[in-house]
Design a protein around this motif. Structure first.
Motif, PDB file in Angstrom:
ATOM      1  N   GLN A 140       0.836  -1.198   0.000  1.00 56.28           N
ATOM      2  CA  GLN A 140       0.000   0.000   0.000  1.00 56.28           C
ATOM      3  C   GLN A 140       0.869   1.245   0.000  1.00 56.28           C
ATOM      4  O   GLN A 140       1.981   1.239   0.524  1.00 56.28           O
ATOM      5  CB  GLN A 140      -0.934   0.015   1.211  1.00 56.28           C
ATOM      6  N   PHE A 141       0.323   2.318  -0.580  1.00 53.64           N
ATOM      7  CA  PHE A 141       1.027   3.590  -0.579  1.00 53.64           C
ATOM      8  C   PHE A 141       0.014   4.721  -0.484  1.00 53.64           C
ATOM      9  O   PHE A 141      -1.171   4.545  -0.756  1.00 53.64           O
ATOM     10  CB  PHE A 141       1.921   3.747  -1.821  1.00 53.64           C
ATOM     11  N   TRP A 142       0.516   5.890  -0.091  1.00 56.38           N
ATOM     12  CA  TRP A 142      -0.284   7.102  -0.002  1.00 56.38           C
ATOM     13  C   TRP A 142       0.456   8.188  -0.754  1.00 56.38           C
ATOM     14  O   TRP A 142       1.674   8.326  -0.623  1.00 56.38           O
ATOM     15  CB  TRP A 142      -0.478   7.503   1.461  1.00 56.38           C
ATOM     16  N   GLN A 143      -0.263   8.967  -1.545  1.00 59.57           N
ATOM     17  CA  GLN A 143       0.349  10.007  -2.349  1.00 59.57           C
ATOM     18  C   GLN A 143       0.112  11.375  -1.722  1.00 59.57           C
ATOM     19  O   GLN A 143      -0.996  11.687  -1.298  1.00 59.57           O
ATOM     20  CB  GLN A 143      -0.234   9.962  -3.761  1.00 59.57           C
ATOM     21  N   GLU A 192      -2.929  -1.569  -7.854  1.00 58.50           N
ATOM     22  CA  GLU A 192      -3.335  -2.844  -8.437  1.00 58.50           C
ATOM     23  C   GLU A 192      -4.818  -3.145  -8.231  1.00 58.50           C
ATOM     24  O   GLU A 192      -5.384  -3.946  -8.952  1.00 58.50           O
ATOM     25  CB  GLU A 192      -2.483  -3.967  -7.853  1.00 58.50           C
ATOM     26  N   VAL A 193      -5.446  -2.507  -7.279  1.00 58.87           N
ATOM     27  CA  VAL A 193      -6.860  -2.755  -6.983  1.00 58.87           C
ATOM     28  C   VAL A 193      -7.768  -1.877  -7.836  1.00 58.87           C
ATOM     29  O   VAL A 193      -8.750  -2.338  -8.408  1.00 58.87           O
ATOM     30  CB  VAL A 193      -7.154  -2.537  -5.483  1.00 58.87           C
ATOM     31  N   THR A 194      -7.430  -0.587  -7.930  1.00 62.49           N
ATOM     32  CA  THR A 194      -8.297   0.360  -8.651  1.00 62.49           C
ATOM     33  C   THR A 194      -7.775   0.708 -10.042  1.00 62.49           C
ATOM     34  O   THR A 194      -8.459   1.407 -10.785  1.00 62.49           O
ATOM     35  CB  THR A 194      -8.453   1.661  -7.843  1.00 62.49           C
ATOM     36  N   ASN A 195      -6.563   0.266 -10.372  1.00 59.48           N
ATOM     37  CA  ASN A 195      -5.929   0.546 -11.671  1.00 59.48           C
ATOM     38  C   ASN A 195      -5.756   2.031 -11.943  1.00 59.48           C
ATOM     39  O   ASN A 195      -5.778   2.469 -13.090  1.00 59.48           O
ATOM     40  CB  ASN A 195      -6.698  -0.111 -12.825  1.00 59.48           C
ATOM     41  N   ARG A 196      -5.583   2.814 -10.894  1.00 63.68           N
ATOM     42  CA  ARG A 196      -5.354   4.252 -11.058  1.00 63.68           C
ATOM     43  C   ARG A 196      -3.867   4.552 -10.922  1.00 63.68           C
ATOM     44  O   ARG A 196      -3.165   3.908 -10.153  1.00 63.68           O
ATOM     45  CB  ARG A 196      -6.160   5.039 -10.031  1.00 63.68           C
ATOM     46  N   GLU A 197      -3.423   5.566 -11.651  1.00 65.43           N
ATOM     47  CA  GLU A 197      -2.025   5.997 -11.639  1.00 65.43           C
ATOM     48  C   GLU A 197      -1.838   7.098 -10.598  1.00 65.43           C
ATOM     49  O   GLU A 197      -2.673   8.001 -10.485  1.00 65.43           O
ATOM     50  CB  GLU A 197      -1.634   6.548 -13.013  1.00 65.43           C
ATOM     51  N   TRP A 198      -0.740   7.026  -9.863  1.00 63.99           N
ATOM     52  CA  TRP A 198      -0.397   8.037  -8.866  1.00 63.99           C
ATOM     53  C   TRP A 198       1.046   8.435  -9.084  1.00 63.99           C
ATOM     54  O   TRP A 198       1.879   7.617  -9.449  1.00 63.99           O
ATOM     55  CB  TRP A 198      -0.579   7.480  -7.452  1.00 63.99           C
ATOM     56  N   ASN A 199       1.359   9.706  -8.808  1.00 62.45           N
ATOM     57  CA  ASN A 199       2.752  10.139  -8.908  1.00 62.45           C
ATOM     58  C   ASN A 199       3.001  11.295  -7.968  1.00 62.45           C
ATOM     59  O   ASN A 199       2.084  11.910  -7.457  1.00 62.45           O
ATOM     60  CB  ASN A 199       3.121  10.502 -10.354  1.00 62.45           C
TER      61      ASN A 199
END
Length: 107
Positions: A29-32, A72-79
């Motif tokens: 898990q990660f938080w942006q 991997e769960v929502t298939n959304r890109e974060w940066n």
């Protein structure tokens, strides 16, 4: 130093899905955030506000300031600044009004 972040109401369903997958194992898990919290270090904790109170926390395992990742769960890109986490704990923290970005833990 530990930080506190608010999960937006619009993200509650995604958070529930991500937590369920994390608890099954094999998922990071990660938080942006927009910017790296200067006082946040590896092994500090990130506390999550949901439903108007601190509901859970996770331990920081690494911080990448200019990173990109796909959930991997929502298939959304974060940066941006990605804070990678493990050791999910349920919390019964204080009531908190929602806010944007982060705050350092005050209790």
């Amino acid at each position: 130093m530990d930080i506190v972040v608010t999960i937006p109401k619009s993200e509650y369903e995604n958070d529930d899905r991500e937590t369920k997958v994390y608890e099954q194992g094999g998922y990071e898990q990660f938080w942006q955030l927009r910017n790296r919290p200067k006082q946040l270090q590896v092994n500090d904790r990130v506390y999550f506000v949901k439903y108007g109170r601190v509901e859970s926390s996770m331990r920081v395992i690494r911080i990448e300031t200019e990173a990109a990742a796909t959930c991997e769960v929502t298939n959304r890109e974060w940066n941006g600044c990605l804070i990678y986490l493990d050791d999910l704990r349920k919390e019964q923290g204080p009531p908190v009004r929602g806010f944007q970005n982060f705050r350092y833990r005050w209790w």
